[in-house]
Write an enzyme that holds these catalytic residues in place. Structure first.
Site, mmCIF file in Angstrom:
data_model
loop_
_atom_site.group_PDB
_atom_site.id
_atom_site.type_symbol
_atom_site.label_atom_id
_atom_site.label_comp_id
_atom_site.label_asym_id
_atom_site.label_seq_id
_atom_site.Cartn_x
_atom_site.Cartn_y
_atom_site.Cartn_z
ATOM 1 N N GLY A 180 -4.920 -4.529 -0.333
ATOM 2 C CA GLY A 180 -6.227 -5.054 0.070
ATOM 3 C C GLY A 180 -6.544 -4.761 1.522
ATOM 4 C CG ASP A 181 -4.279 -6.346 4.805
ATOM 5 O OD1 ASP A 181 -5.265 -7.037 5.085
ATOM 6 O OD2 ASP A 181 -3.134 -6.818 4.702
ATOM 7 C CB THR A 182 -4.303 0.068 3.146
ATOM 8 O OG1 THR A 182 -3.989 -0.295 1.801
ATOM 9 C CG2 THR A 182 -3.081 -0.185 4.000
#
Length: 409
Positions: A180-182
């Protein structure tokens, strides 16, 4: 990889795609910093602001070498580290001066935090009307959930990814990285590049880019929403298979290892069936197209599994590669590290740590033919560039000394 003196000289003179773009990074861990890392790899001048008290927590995440995370060396390459206590008025004034000269500011604080410090979009754009600001958060800058803290694990749940991952008879699982972050970082970089182009091509003022982790996940969920909206279909977990695309699954080989086989194109399917000795299935008109094959998913998977179970992995790969059927082993870190193709593509690159030890990092993606990215230096020591950067905006040695004595830099 060994370079000749001529090649090294040519590379040194080669201008990178984002040379001259100045980026100010406010934030920590992954979603914001990974976005600025990508820009730094292609020549942007990235100044990362860290707390004087320990810096970015990523410095101590996962495997450490001499007290510093190996992940840190990779994600923070080509960045300059400046220590400032953003809660102090003195540091906030310095950040406003840095933002006045920046092209891009990247932050991933909870919405409202920067506004509380006088460093929000309204305040920074007032001192730099052409500023582009990337704001990454769990739920976005607006909406009823915007005030909540957000991490990739929760965003992957809200965006629908977690529910469809794993096997139906077990709890949903996550992938082994903070996807989700990347994903949010990648969407953020796309937004920054579009905003930079708009500013250059069309003139006018800068703008801010609002990226929510949950929305970045939802954006890659393919046909999940239209299928539900049109038919009421709720996609469930399908284990290792690709739902609605047949055959595409993971199969157990006779030697106990696994192979992934993607025979989902019509022509590929025929070649796959011929390769496993099932010409009858290759010639079956019901199976000519994917919609027909979907109705016989279990039968086709059983046929492929029966064949795979009689052969070892290397034999299977050889047979299917000869038949031009997409297939592959499931790589471990060791497999990747030793893979001849990754090596030939310069995707494992060796550098030297400050203590002289070698460290191997992933190569840079994407590969630009004329202005490729590169690693100029590894993740810096905490505050390594504070003096250099602050002097460039007029902070005197005496002022810097006072900031340091007060624990603010």
């Amino acid at each position: 990889m060994t370079q000749t003196a001529q090649e090294s000289n040519r590379e040194a003179k080669q201008e990178q795609a984002l040379a001259g773009v100045r980026v100010l990074e406010l934030g920590s861990l992954i979603a914001g910093p990974y976005a600025s890392a990508l820009l730094a790899q292609f020549g942007a001048d990235v100044v990362k602001i860290e707390s004087p008290k320990g810096g970015d927590p990523l410095r101590s995440w996962r495997k450490l070498h001499e007290g510093t995370s190996l992940w840190w060396y990779a994600q923070s390459r080509n960045k300059k580290s400046v220590t400032l206590d953003l809660k102090s008025p003195e540091a906030q004034e310095i950040v406003r001066k840095l933002a006045a000269e920046a092209d891009v500011v990247i932050e991933n604080f909870r919405p409202g935090t920067l506004e509380k410090w006088g460093l929000g979009w309204e305040q920074l754009s007032a001192v730099n009307p052409k500023l582009i600001m990337l704001r990454v958060s769990g739920y976005g800058q607006t909406g009823p959930f915007s005030h909540r803290p957000g991490f990739a694990a929760i965003a992957e749940c809200m965006g629908g990814l977690r529910y469809v991952t794993g096997f139906q008879d077990r709890a949903p699982v996550r992938v082994g990285v903070s996807l989700g972050d990347t994903l949010a970082s990648l969407y953020g970089v796309i937004g920054v590049l579009m905003a930079l182009h708009h500013l250059k091509a069309n003139g006018g003022k800068g703008q801010f880019i609002d990226v929510a982790l949950s929305e970045a996940v939802l954006a890659v969920m393919e046909s999940l929403i239209p299928e539900y909206a049109m038919t009421g279909h709720v996609r469930e977990r399908t284990g290792a298979a690709l739902p609605g695309i047949v055959p595409s699954n993971t199969y157990l080989c006779g030697d106990g290892r696994y192979v992934v086989i993607a025979g989902n194109g019509d022509g590929i399917f025929k070649r796959l069936m011929a390769a496993i000795g099932r010409q009858d299935l290759a010639d079956n008109p019901e199976l000519e197209h994917n919609d027909g094959r979907v109705r016989h998913t279990e039968m086709l998977d059983n046929a492929i599994q029966e064949w795979a179970g009689r052969h070892d992995l290397e034999t299977i790969l050889g047979v299917l590669e000869a038949a031009s059927v997409p297939c592959g082993r499931i790589y471990t870190a060791e497999d990747i590290y030793n893979d001849a193709h990754f090596r030939a593509r310069d995707m494992i690159q060796r550098f030297q740590l400050p203590d002289g030890n070698p460290i191997d990092l992933p190569g840079i993606v994407p590969k630009l033919s004329a202005t490729p990215g590169k690693t100029a230096w590894l993740g810096p020591k905490l505050g390594e560039h504070t003096k250099e950067v602050l002097e460039s905006i007029g902070v005197t040695p005496e002022q810097l000394m006072k900031l340091r004595e007060a624990g603010l830099a």
